[in-house]
Motif scaffolding. Structure first.
Motif, PDB file in Angstrom:
ATOM      1  N   ALA A 150       0.880  -1.149   0.049  1.00 25.96           N
ATOM      2  CA  ALA A 150       0.033   0.054   0.099  1.00 25.96           C
ATOM      3  C   ALA A 150       0.684   1.273   0.026  1.00 25.96           C
ATOM      4  CB  ALA A 150      -0.838  -0.092   0.916  1.00 25.96           C
ATOM      5  N   GLN A 151       1.836   1.314   0.703  1.00 23.09           N
ATOM      6  CA  GLN A 151       2.830   2.386   0.950  1.00 23.09           C
ATOM      7  C   GLN A 151       3.484   2.597  -0.525  1.00 23.09           C
ATOM      8  OE1 GLN A 151       3.105   4.759   3.432  1.00 23.09           O
ATOM      9  NE2 GLN A 151       4.141   5.633   1.823  1.00 23.09           N
ATOM     10  N   LEU A 152       4.050   1.511  -1.260  1.00 20.30           N
ATOM     11  CA  LEU A 152       4.738   1.410  -2.576  1.00 20.30           C
ATOM     12  C   LEU A 152       3.237   1.986  -3.532  1.00 20.30           C
ATOM     13  CD1 LEU A 152       6.672  -1.655  -2.563  1.00 20.30           C
ATOM     14  CD2 LEU A 152       7.475   0.703  -2.676  1.00 20.30           C
ATOM     15  N   ALA A 153       2.267   1.749  -3.546  1.00 18.82           N
ATOM     16  CA  ALA A 153       1.310   2.343  -4.214  1.00 18.82           C
ATOM     17  C   ALA A 153       0.883   3.613  -4.144  1.00 18.82           C
ATOM     18  CB  ALA A 153       0.078   1.554  -4.035  1.00 18.82           C
ATOM     19  N   ARG A 154       1.174   4.138  -2.948  1.00 23.41           N
ATOM     20  CA  ARG A 154       0.762   5.642  -2.714  1.00 23.41           C
ATOM     21  C   ARG A 154       2.262   6.219  -3.149  1.00 23.41           C
ATOM     22  NH1 ARG A 154      -1.386   3.777   2.321  1.00 23.41           N
ATOM     23  NH2 ARG A 154       0.696   3.729   3.301  1.00 23.41           N
ATOM     24  N   ASP A 155       3.493   5.733  -2.992  1.00 16.96           N
ATOM     25  CA  ASP A 155       4.378   6.516  -3.351  1.00 16.96           C
ATOM     26  C   ASP A 155       5.029   6.753  -4.801  1.00 16.96           C
ATOM     27  OD1 ASP A 155       5.115   7.085  -0.508  1.00 16.96           O
ATOM     28  OD2 ASP A 155       6.433   5.539  -0.265  1.00 16.96           O
ATOM     29  N   LEU A 181      -0.115  -3.112  -8.691  1.00 21.94           N
ATOM     30  CA  LEU A 181      -0.193  -1.721  -8.286  1.00 21.94           C
ATOM     31  C   LEU A 181      -0.236  -1.031  -9.768  1.00 21.94           C
ATOM     32  CD1 LEU A 181       1.521  -3.320  -5.842  1.00 21.94           C
ATOM     33  CD2 LEU A 181       2.875  -1.405  -5.637  1.00 21.94           C
ATOM     34  N   PRO A 182      -1.248  -0.481 -10.173  1.00 19.99           N
ATOM     35  CA  PRO A 182      -1.452   0.213 -11.158  1.00 19.99           C
ATOM     36  C   PRO A 182      -0.769   1.680 -11.348  1.00 19.99           C
ATOM     37  CG  PRO A 182      -3.607  -0.255 -10.072  1.00 19.99           C
ATOM     38  CD  PRO A 182      -2.325  -0.604  -9.261  1.00 19.99           C
ATOM     39  N   SER A 183      -0.398   2.131 -12.514  1.00 20.99           N
ATOM     40  CA  SER A 183       0.155   3.368 -12.651  1.00 20.99           C
ATOM     41  C   SER A 183       1.450   3.771 -12.164  1.00 20.99           C
ATOM     42  CB  SER A 183      -1.106   4.386 -12.044  1.00 20.99           C
ATOM     43  OG  SER A 183      -2.152   4.299 -12.942  1.00 20.99           O
ATOM     44  N   VAL A 184       2.218   2.709 -12.063  1.00 23.66           N
ATOM     45  CA  VAL A 184       3.668   2.915 -11.488  1.00 23.66           C
ATOM     46  C   VAL A 184       4.460   3.447 -12.870  1.00 23.66           C
ATOM     47  CG1 VAL A 184       5.662   1.743 -10.527  1.00 23.66           C
ATOM     48  CG2 VAL A 184       3.436   1.205  -9.664  1.00 23.66           C
ATOM     49  N   PRO A 185       4.989   4.476 -12.919  1.00 22.21           N
ATOM     50  CA  PRO A 185       6.005   5.033 -13.966  1.00 22.21           C
ATOM     51  C   PRO A 185       7.054   3.978 -14.246  1.00 22.21           C
ATOM     52  CG  PRO A 185       5.551   6.802 -12.312  1.00 22.21           C
ATOM     53  CD  PRO A 185       5.123   5.441 -11.813  1.00 22.21           C
TER      54      PRO A 185
END
Length: 168
Positions: A14-19, A35-39
């Motif tokens: 969850a923290q990785l998804a937020r960050d 984890l969607p939308s990770v650049p």
């Protein structure tokens, strides 16, 4: 691994998804987490962090190719500890360089897989399984190949089958 997250894994993801993503987590029917939308520039770091949390992120990992129901540790109908047996099978397959798609089912209901896997292990008792290979001409799990196998016997049979020129 095998659709199980402990609290530290979930908090970390969850923290990785937020960050690094859009703040959301998505769970799939295939016992996976997205984890969607990770650049693109962050992907390798996020994968590394997920692996540090104990999540499997490599398609080369044998455990990533196994599906297991809750089994006897969480279901009254389960005849075997499918999650524990899947971990053992993954370790054995990994040693032989195998990445086969295998479904371990604790009973006939097949709750963990909505599809017929190429290989299905149907529990018959604790630590023992009937082995099926997908066959479109056969109903259910496919063609019964062997009965009452231990996980070690399953791994040896699958390894031998993968090396057979008849199945090429």
């Amino acid at each position: 691994p095998l659709g199980r997250l402990n609290p530290a894994m979930l908090r970390g993801a969850a923290q990785l998804a937020r960050d690094h993503g859009d703040g959301s987590l998505r769970f799939t029917p295939w016992q996976s987490l997205l984890l969607p939308s990770v650049p693109v520039d962050d992907v390798l770091q996020v994968i590394h962090n997920l692996e540090q949390l104990g999540l499997r992120c490599s398609a080369d990992d044998a455990l990533a190719h196994l599906i297991a129901c809750t089994g006897s540790t969480g279901c009254g109908k389960g005849l075997a500890d499918t999650k524990g047996d899947a971990r053992q099978l993954a370790e054995l397959l990994q040693r032989h360089g195998q990445t086969l798609n295998v479904h371990l089912s604790g009973c006939q209901r097949s709750c963990a897989a909505a599809h017929i896997a190429p290989v299905t292990l149907l529990a018959v008792s604790s630590g023992h399984y009937d082995l099926y290979f997908r066959d479109a001409a056969q109903p259910g799990f496919g063609a019964l190949h062997a009965r009452n196998l231990t996980i070690e016997a399953v791994a040896a049979l699958l390894d031998a089958r993968s090396r057979s020129p008849l199945d090429a």
